[in-house]
Design a protein around this motif. Sequence first.
Motif, PDB file in Angstrom:
ATOM      1  N   PHE A  37       7.268 -31.444  21.660  1.00  0.00           N
ATOM      2  CA  PHE A  37       6.260 -30.672  22.374  1.00  0.00           C
ATOM      3  C   PHE A  37       6.552 -29.195  22.139  1.00  0.00           C
ATOM      4  O   PHE A  37       7.632 -28.830  21.660  1.00  0.00           O
ATOM      5  CB  PHE A  37       6.324 -30.970  23.880  1.00  0.00           C
ATOM      6  CG  PHE A  37       5.822 -32.331  24.268  1.00  0.00           C
ATOM      7  CD1 PHE A  37       6.589 -33.470  24.027  1.00  0.00           C
ATOM      8  CD2 PHE A  37       4.593 -32.486  24.877  1.00  0.00           C
ATOM      9  CE1 PHE A  37       6.123 -34.734  24.383  1.00  0.00           C
ATOM     10  CE2 PHE A  37       4.118 -33.746  25.241  1.00  0.00           C
ATOM     11  CZ  PHE A  37       4.895 -34.862  24.992  1.00  0.00           C
ATOM     12  N   ARG A  38       5.619 -28.352  22.500  1.00  0.00           N
ATOM     13  CA  ARG A  38       5.875 -26.918  22.426  1.00  0.00           C
ATOM     14  C   ARG A  38       5.151 -26.206  23.563  1.00  0.00           C
ATOM     15  O   ARG A  38       4.154 -26.710  24.082  1.00  0.00           O
ATOM     16  CB  ARG A  38       5.452 -26.340  21.073  1.00  0.00           C
ATOM     17  CG  ARG A  38       3.953 -26.361  20.824  1.00  0.00           C
ATOM     18  CD  ARG A  38       3.664 -25.871  19.408  1.00  0.00           C
ATOM     19  NE  ARG A  38       2.227 -25.837  19.120  1.00  0.00           N
ATOM     20  CZ  ARG A  38       1.725 -25.552  17.928  1.00  0.00           C
ATOM     21  NH1 ARG A  38       2.533 -25.276  16.900  1.00  0.00           N
ATOM     22  NH2 ARG A  38       0.416 -25.539  17.756  1.00  0.00           N
ATOM     23  N   LYS A  43       1.072 -20.315  28.224  1.00  0.00           N
ATOM     24  CA  LYS A  43       0.280 -21.521  28.000  1.00  0.00           C
ATOM     25  C   LYS A  43       1.018 -22.750  28.504  1.00  0.00           C
ATOM     26  O   LYS A  43       2.229 -22.718  28.727  1.00  0.00           O
ATOM     27  CB  LYS A  43      -0.029 -21.686  26.512  1.00  0.00           C
ATOM     28  CG  LYS A  43      -0.914 -20.591  25.944  1.00  0.00           C
ATOM     29  CD  LYS A  43      -1.336 -20.913  24.526  1.00  0.00           C
ATOM     30  CE  LYS A  43      -2.287 -19.860  23.982  1.00  0.00           C
ATOM     31  NZ  LYS A  43      -2.720 -20.183  22.591  1.00  0.00           N
ATOM     32  N   GLU A  44       0.262 -23.841  28.684  1.00  0.00           N
ATOM     33  CA  GLU A  44       0.871 -25.087  29.104  1.00  0.00           C
ATOM     34  C   GLU A  44       1.598 -25.742  27.924  1.00  0.00           C
ATOM     35  O   GLU A  44       1.260 -25.514  26.760  1.00  0.00           O
ATOM     36  CB  GLU A  44      -0.200 -26.033  29.643  1.00  0.00           C
ATOM     37  CG  GLU A  44      -0.816 -25.565  30.951  1.00  0.00           C
ATOM     38  CD  GLU A  44      -1.705 -26.618  31.576  1.00  0.00           C
ATOM     39  OE1 GLU A  44      -2.167 -26.377  32.706  1.00  0.00           O
ATOM     40  OE2 GLU A  44      -1.933 -27.665  30.946  1.00  0.00           O
ATOM     41  N   ARG A  45       2.558 -26.566  28.252  1.00  0.00           N
ATOM     42  CA  ARG A  45       3.250 -27.319  27.220  1.00  0.00           C
ATOM     43  C   ARG A  45       2.264 -28.276  26.553  1.00  0.00           C
ATOM     44  O   ARG A  45       1.450 -28.921  27.231  1.00  0.00           O
ATOM     45  CB  ARG A  45       4.405 -28.091  27.829  1.00  0.00           C
ATOM     46  CG  ARG A  45       5.286 -28.803  26.822  1.00  0.00           C
ATOM     47  CD  ARG A  45       6.551 -29.295  27.491  1.00  0.00           C
ATOM     48  NE  ARG A  45       6.286 -30.192  28.590  1.00  0.00           N
ATOM     49  CZ  ARG A  45       7.198 -30.547  29.498  1.00  0.00           C
ATOM     50  NH1 ARG A  45       8.417 -30.049  29.430  1.00  0.00           N
ATOM     51  NH2 ARG A  45       6.882 -31.383  30.457  1.00  0.00           N
ATOM     52  N   GLU A  46       2.340 -28.377  25.234  1.00  0.00           N
ATOM     53  CA  GLU A  46       1.418 -29.251  24.508  1.00  0.00           C
ATOM     54  C   GLU A  46       2.158 -30.190  23.572  1.00  0.00           C
ATOM     55  O   GLU A  46       3.235 -29.875  23.049  1.00  0.00           O
ATOM     56  CB  GLU A  46       0.400 -28.415  23.699  1.00  0.00           C
ATOM     57  CG  GLU A  46       0.994 -27.599  22.585  1.00  0.00           C
ATOM     58  CD  GLU A  46      -0.063 -26.936  21.703  1.00  0.00           C
ATOM     59  OE1 GLU A  46      -1.264 -27.206  21.863  1.00  0.00           O
ATOM     60  OE2 GLU A  46       0.334 -26.140  20.832  1.00  0.00           O
ATOM     61  N   GLU A  89       0.440 -18.480  15.427  1.00  0.00           N
ATOM     62  CA  GLU A  89       0.083 -19.286  16.599  1.00  0.00           C
ATOM     63  C   GLU A  89       1.006 -20.479  16.811  1.00  0.00           C
ATOM     64  O   GLU A  89       0.886 -21.182  17.808  1.00  0.00           O
ATOM     65  CB  GLU A  89      -1.374 -19.765  16.501  1.00  0.00           C
ATOM     66  CG  GLU A  89      -1.731 -20.451  15.209  1.00  0.00           C
ATOM     67  CD  GLU A  89      -2.408 -19.497  14.224  1.00  0.00           C
ATOM     68  OE1 GLU A  89      -1.927 -18.355  14.082  1.00  0.00           O
ATOM     69  OE2 GLU A  89      -3.395 -19.917  13.587  1.00  0.00           O
ATOM     70  N   ASP A  90       1.943 -20.706  15.896  1.00  0.00           N
ATOM     71  CA  ASP A  90       2.957 -21.741  16.110  1.00  0.00           C
ATOM     72  C   ASP A  90       4.128 -21.213  16.929  1.00  0.00           C
ATOM     73  O   ASP A  90       5.030 -21.984  17.278  1.00  0.00           O
ATOM     74  CB  ASP A  90       3.487 -22.256  14.764  1.00  0.00           C
ATOM     75  CG  ASP A  90       2.436 -22.969  13.948  1.00  0.00           C
ATOM     76  OD1 ASP A  90       2.390 -22.759  12.720  1.00  0.00           O
ATOM     77  OD2 ASP A  90       1.664 -23.763  14.529  1.00  0.00           O
TER      78      ASP A  90
END
Length: 124
Positions: A37-38, A43-46, A89-90
């Motif tokens: 995950f990241r 931002k929320e974890r995705e 964006e990574d």
Amino acid sequence: QVQLVESGGGSVQAGATLKLSCAVSGQTFDANTMAWFRQAPGKEREFVAAVNWNSQNILYADSVKGRFTISRDNSKNTIYLQLSSLKPEDTAVYYCAGNNIRYVFLPRGEYDFWGQGTQVTVSS
């Protein structure tokens, strides 16, 4: 006590490649789904990617498909995430995770164990 320890993060230029590792100790995870995950700032974890116990089933988020590769080495109790063609964006903290369900691939289910994360920063 189960421990997941990520390594391999860093600061790179756009287009570069990194390989993250997640070493698991305290329990054998050779029958469990493992995932990455990241979480980017604010931002929320995705979900990023998941692999089943024998690497026959793999799922990627659309945002990383074709650029990231998840793999595992059960003999070393370690999972990997190769990040290629990196984009700004990574940029995020990347976490590995494992669930407690053996032999069933539930890539978007609940994960019971988490690492502390490793920072990946991509500059343009």
